[in-house]
Design a protein around this motif. Sequence first.
Motif, PDB file in Angstrom:
ATOM      1  N   ASP A  59       0.759  -1.332  -0.082  1.00  0.00           N
ATOM      2  CA  ASP A  59      -0.147   0.031   0.000  1.00  0.00           C
ATOM      3  C   ASP A  59       0.804   1.388  -0.229  1.00  0.00           C
ATOM      4  O   ASP A  59       0.471   2.404  -0.267  1.00  0.00           O
ATOM      5  CB  ASP A  59      -0.941   0.226   1.152  1.00  0.00           C
ATOM      6  CG  ASP A  59      -1.962  -1.174   1.244  1.00  0.00           C
ATOM      7  OD1 ASP A  59      -2.295  -1.442  -0.149  1.00  0.00           O
ATOM      8  OD2 ASP A  59      -2.464  -1.319   2.148  1.00  0.00           O
ATOM      9  N   SER A  60       2.070   1.102   0.222  1.00  0.00           N
ATOM     10  CA  SER A  60       3.067   2.245   0.284  1.00  0.00           C
ATOM     11  C   SER A  60       4.045   2.706  -0.805  1.00  0.00           C
ATOM     12  O   SER A  60       4.413   3.549  -1.165  1.00  0.00           O
ATOM     13  CB  SER A  60       4.114   2.250   1.417  1.00  0.00           C
ATOM     14  OG  SER A  60       3.095   2.030   2.697  1.00  0.00           O
ATOM     15  N   ILE A  61       3.737   1.538  -1.878  1.00  0.00           N
ATOM     16  CA  ILE A  61       4.633   1.825  -3.224  1.00  0.00           C
ATOM     17  C   ILE A  61       3.666   1.639  -4.325  1.00  0.00           C
ATOM     18  O   ILE A  61       2.983   0.522  -4.348  1.00  0.00           O
ATOM     19  CB  ILE A  61       5.788   0.860  -3.317  1.00  0.00           C
ATOM     20  CG1 ILE A  61       6.998   1.177  -2.075  1.00  0.00           C
ATOM     21  CG2 ILE A  61       6.470   0.971  -4.454  1.00  0.00           C
ATOM     22  CD1 ILE A  61       8.007   0.139  -2.013  1.00  0.00           C
ATOM     23  N   THR A  62       3.525   2.539  -5.164  1.00  0.00           N
ATOM     24  CA  THR A  62       2.676   2.601  -6.263  1.00  0.00           C
ATOM     25  C   THR A  62       3.560   2.542  -7.465  1.00  0.00           C
ATOM     26  O   THR A  62       4.308   3.343  -7.603  1.00  0.00           O
ATOM     27  CB  THR A  62       1.741   3.790  -6.369  1.00  0.00           C
ATOM     28  OG1 THR A  62       0.928   3.798  -5.184  1.00  0.00           O
ATOM     29  CG2 THR A  62       0.678   3.694  -7.768  1.00  0.00           C
ATOM     30  N   PHE A  63       3.265   1.648  -8.238  1.00  0.00           N
ATOM     31  CA  PHE A  63       4.005   1.361  -9.505  1.00  0.00           C
ATOM     32  C   PHE A  63       3.197   2.357 -10.889  1.00  0.00           C
ATOM     33  O   PHE A  63       1.995   2.012 -10.919  1.00  0.00           O
ATOM     34  CB  PHE A  63       4.176   0.074 -10.257  1.00  0.00           C
ATOM     35  CG  PHE A  63       5.482  -0.671  -9.155  1.00  0.00           C
ATOM     36  CD1 PHE A  63       6.610  -0.527  -9.169  1.00  0.00           C
ATOM     37  CD2 PHE A  63       4.780  -1.616  -8.319  1.00  0.00           C
ATOM     38  CE1 PHE A  63       7.479  -1.151  -8.551  1.00  0.00           C
ATOM     39  CE2 PHE A  63       5.607  -2.141  -7.569  1.00  0.00           C
ATOM     40  CZ  PHE A  63       7.081  -2.059  -7.614  1.00  0.00           C
ATOM     41  N   VAL A  64       4.064   3.315 -11.276  1.00  0.00           N
ATOM     42  CA  VAL A  64       3.208   3.962 -12.346  1.00  0.00           C
ATOM     43  C   VAL A  64       3.994   3.585 -13.702  1.00  0.00           C
ATOM     44  O   VAL A  64       5.023   3.670 -13.938  1.00  0.00           O
ATOM     45  CB  VAL A  64       3.619   5.722 -12.014  1.00  0.00           C
ATOM     46  CG1 VAL A  64       3.043   6.466 -13.100  1.00  0.00           C
ATOM     47  CG2 VAL A  64       2.918   6.010 -10.764  1.00  0.00           C
ATOM     48  N   GLN A  65       3.226   3.312 -14.585  1.00  0.00           N
ATOM     49  CA  GLN A  65       3.497   2.657 -16.041  1.00  0.00           C
ATOM     50  C   GLN A  65       3.886   3.955 -16.998  1.00  0.00           C
ATOM     51  O   GLN A  65       2.970   4.606 -17.120  1.00  0.00           O
ATOM     52  CB  GLN A  65       2.325   1.667 -16.262  1.00  0.00           C
ATOM     53  CG  GLN A  65       2.382   0.567 -15.724  1.00  0.00           C
ATOM     54  CD  GLN A  65       1.589  -0.565 -16.438  1.00  0.00           C
ATOM     55  OE1 GLN A  65       1.072  -0.413 -17.442  1.00  0.00           O
ATOM     56  NE2 GLN A  65       1.175  -1.653 -15.682  1.00  0.00           N
ATOM     57  N   LEU A  66       5.137   3.805 -17.410  1.00  0.00           N
ATOM     58  CA  LEU A  66       5.510   4.791 -18.706  1.00  0.00           C
ATOM     59  C   LEU A  66       5.583   3.837 -19.890  1.00  0.00           C
ATOM     60  O   LEU A  66       6.241   2.868 -19.662  1.00  0.00           O
ATOM     61  CB  LEU A  66       6.599   5.302 -18.155  1.00  0.00           C
ATOM     62  CG  LEU A  66       6.776   6.342 -16.856  1.00  0.00           C
ATOM     63  CD1 LEU A  66       7.960   6.803 -16.661  1.00  0.00           C
ATOM     64  CD2 LEU A  66       5.689   7.494 -17.097  1.00  0.00           C
ATOM     65  N   LEU A  67       5.002   4.317 -20.906  1.00  0.00           N
ATOM     66  CA  LEU A  67       5.518   3.736 -22.203  1.00  0.00           C
ATOM     67  C   LEU A  67       6.658   4.156 -22.985  1.00  0.00           C
ATOM     68  O   LEU A  67       6.607   5.664 -23.162  1.00  0.00           O
ATOM     69  CB  LEU A  67       4.177   3.696 -23.183  1.00  0.00           C
ATOM     70  CG  LEU A  67       2.993   2.960 -22.528  1.00  0.00           C
ATOM     71  CD1 LEU A  67       1.779   3.235 -23.455  1.00  0.00           C
ATOM     72  CD2 LEU A  67       3.134   1.580 -22.160  1.00  0.00           C
ATOM     73  N   LEU A  68       7.536   3.631 -23.151  1.00  0.00           N
ATOM     74  CA  LEU A  68       8.549   3.960 -24.321  1.00  0.00           C
ATOM     75  C   LEU A  68       7.813   4.371 -25.325  1.00  0.00           C
ATOM     76  O   LEU A  68       7.118   3.624 -25.873  1.00  0.00           O
ATOM     77  CB  LEU A  68       9.694   2.924 -24.178  1.00  0.00           C
ATOM     78  CG  LEU A  68      10.509   2.507 -23.122  1.00  0.00           C
ATOM     79  CD1 LEU A  68      11.476   1.597 -23.600  1.00  0.00           C
ATOM     80  CD2 LEU A  68      11.217   3.976 -22.520  1.00  0.00           C
TER      81      LEU A  68
END
Length: 141
Positions: A59-68
């Motif tokens: 709950d403390s680390i959110t992965f944010v997706q970035l597209l190359l």
Amino acid sequence: MADQTPKLHIAMLPWPAFGHMIPFLDLAKNIAQKGHWVSYLATPRNIQRLPKLPPYLADSITFVQLLLHNDNSLPENAEATMDIPPHNMLDLKRAYHGVQEDVAQFLENSTPDWIIYDIFAYWLPPIAADKDKNSAYSYKA
């Protein structure tokens, strides 16, 4: 007495090489263990290949997706240095620099307190400074 220290939101943007991403993830875990919230920005495939988080940090680390932004010069599914031969390194750098708009949008919507970034994201400080006009931080190129 409960800890009244305000918790911080820290954004992290490593270079897409596992020798960079794993230490960034280790730092994210340490920061999260102190009660802060971390947004870890990376590509979808790289996020999938990272070690799984311990349940108490989920709950403390959110992965944010970035597209190359691949202009078809990179092999299919190439999102990290381990996915490419050395002669494609410049292509990966170009694709990585193409995430600038996505990062700017993230900063617009999330307003983290701190941003920890890798040397290859040299373009990030002016974007962050532009998003936070009231900040004491000022960047001069």
